[in-house]
Design an enzyme around this catalytic site. Structure first.
Site, PDB file in Angstrom:
ATOM      1  N   ASP A 192       0.837  -1.201   0.000  1.00 44.73           N
ATOM      2  CA  ASP A 192       0.000   0.000   0.000  1.00 44.73           C
ATOM      3  C   ASP A 192       0.871   1.251   0.000  1.00 44.73           C
ATOM      4  O   ASP A 192       2.095   1.187   0.155  1.00 44.73           O
ATOM      5  CB  ASP A 192      -1.028  -0.010   1.138  1.00 44.73           C
ATOM      6  CG  ASP A 192      -0.417   0.141   2.515  1.00 44.73           C
ATOM      7  OD1 ASP A 192       0.780   0.452   2.615  1.00 44.73           O
ATOM      8  OD2 ASP A 192      -1.150  -0.041   3.503  1.00 44.73           O
ATOM      9  N   ILE A 193       0.217   2.380  -0.218  1.00 46.66           N
ATOM     10  CA  ILE A 193       0.912   3.667  -0.333  1.00 46.66           C
ATOM     11  C   ILE A 193       1.084   4.253   1.066  1.00 46.66           C
ATOM     12  O   ILE A 193       0.113   4.358   1.829  1.00 46.66           O
ATOM     13  CB  ILE A 193       0.109   4.633  -1.234  1.00 46.66           C
ATOM     14  CG1 ILE A 193      -0.082   4.017  -2.627  1.00 46.66           C
ATOM     15  CG2 ILE A 193       0.809   5.985  -1.332  1.00 46.66           C
ATOM     16  CD1 ILE A 193      -1.089   4.755  -3.499  1.00 46.66           C
ATOM     17  N   GLU A 235      -5.948   2.377  -0.963  1.00 47.96           N
ATOM     18  CA  GLU A 235      -4.589   2.536  -1.504  1.00 47.96           C
ATOM     19  C   GLU A 235      -3.805   1.231  -1.464  1.00 47.96           C
ATOM     20  O   GLU A 235      -2.588   1.226  -1.625  1.00 47.96           O
ATOM     21  CB  GLU A 235      -3.837   3.622  -0.729  1.00 47.96           C
ATOM     22  CG  GLU A 235      -3.418   3.256   0.683  1.00 47.96           C
ATOM     23  CD  GLU A 235      -4.501   3.457   1.725  1.00 47.96           C
ATOM     24  OE1 GLU A 235      -4.138   3.539   2.915  1.00 47.96           O
ATOM     25  OE2 GLU A 235      -5.691   3.539   1.375  1.00 47.96           O
TER      26      GLU A 235
END
Length: 328
Positions: A192-193, A235
């Protein structure tokens, strides 16, 4: 030929000339014995130019060997044969002038070959019937394309154009079962970001969407064609790497991580830089379900975030004793 026979023959010629289909009669040497008005109109070849001559000497762009084999087979079997437009769109290279075709220049055709008996009872001629099915072909092609588009939309995440969670998880289940049956390696990557909420809070959701699209684009450029990527939610992303060990998966994740780290997302006059955290889990025979595999990769991702983010963690698979007891 008596007067009644001549009258019948005259009527037959009128029907053949006015039927809304091409009619061609050939002998065994492919000599044209009949060439109706439909064939004249679409080919531009008048009957007096082709009757008595070999079909293949006069008409260009015919599938010669294929058509000869079809005719020979029809004579041999002594029964009617059929070829549809879905098998071969055209026999004769005719243009379509019908407005119902929606501007398509190609005339889609069905062809029927019928063996004809002479008065002696011998099968001596072939009647070739060419039917214009452009409207049917157009509608069916449009329906097929529409269905394909709907199928694509049902499995695709709108923002990233990657697989959506539902379809991606079904792919993960298939890969899990394949690994169990064939005992071949596969590796699952979840990432994920980092600090994505801060991106949204600072720059707005439009900028956040731009960041997600950029990461997805980098993912597509980094993965192999056989790898299966999806947006898991928000995300978070998932990538299935078939026939791949964790060591090989680490090579992939590091390439992706470095590309994301170097990339910049332009929003108005600003530039946003982000990083990603990743977890890698190789399939293990101790996983009873694909969810257990997914949880293992997620735990590795969580470890990356706990250890400072912008890094990859490769899971050391530890099967709980309770599951080992069930497996034994």
């Amino acid at each position: 030929m008596n007067q009644m026979n001549l009258a019948d023959f005259h009527l037959t010629l009128q029907v053949m000339d006015n039927i809304d289909a091409g009619v061609v009669i050939l002998d065994r040497n492919y000599t044209v014995m009949a060439w109706n008005t439909f064939m004249q109109a679409y080919s531009g070849i008048n009957a007096d130019r082709i009757i008595g001559r070999n079909l293949f000497d006069v008409v260009e762009d015919l599938p010669i060997e294929w058509l000869k084999n079809k005719i020979k087979s029809t004579f041999k079997l002594r029964m009617r044969s059929f070829t549809g437009w879905e098998d071969r769109p055209q026999i004769f290279n005719f243009q379509n002038f019908s407005p119902i075709s929606g501007g398509s220049s190609l005339m889609y055709q069905n062809m029927t070959l019928t063996p004809l008996k002479s008065l002696s009872g011998e099968y001596s001629h072939i009647c070739m019937t060419i039917t214009d099915v452009s409207d049917i072909a157009k509608n069916k092609t449009h329906l097929r394309e529409s269905n394909e588009q709907l199928t694509h939309l049902s499995m695709t995440d709108r923002l990233t154009q990657l697989y959506n969670r539902g379809h991606w998880e079904s792919c993960l289940l298939e890969e899990f079962e394949r690994c169990r049956q064939l005992q071949q390696p596969a590796t699952l990557v979840m990432f994920d970001i980092d600090h994505f909420k801060k991106v949204n809070d600072t720059h707005g959701h439009i900028a956040g969407d731009g960041v997600i699209r950029t990461v997805a684009s980098l993912l597509r450029r980094t993965k192999r064609q056989s790898d299966i990527a999806g947006r898991y939610g928000g995300e978070e992303f998932g990538v299935i790497l078939p026939n791949t060990t964790a060591e090989m998966g680490l090579y992939f994740t590091e390439r992706l991580r470095k590309r994301v780290e170097k990339a910049a997302v332009a929003v108005d006059v600003r530039s946003i830089n982000v990083t990603i955290s990743l977890g890698v889990s190789e399939w293990h025979s101790g996983f009873r379900t694909y969810e257990a595999w997914l949880e293992n990769a997620d735990n590795a991702l969580y470890e990356s975030k706990q250890n400072g983010r912008n890094q990859t963690t490769v899971s050391n698979v530890i099967i709980p004793e309770s599951e080992l007891a069930i497996l034994s």
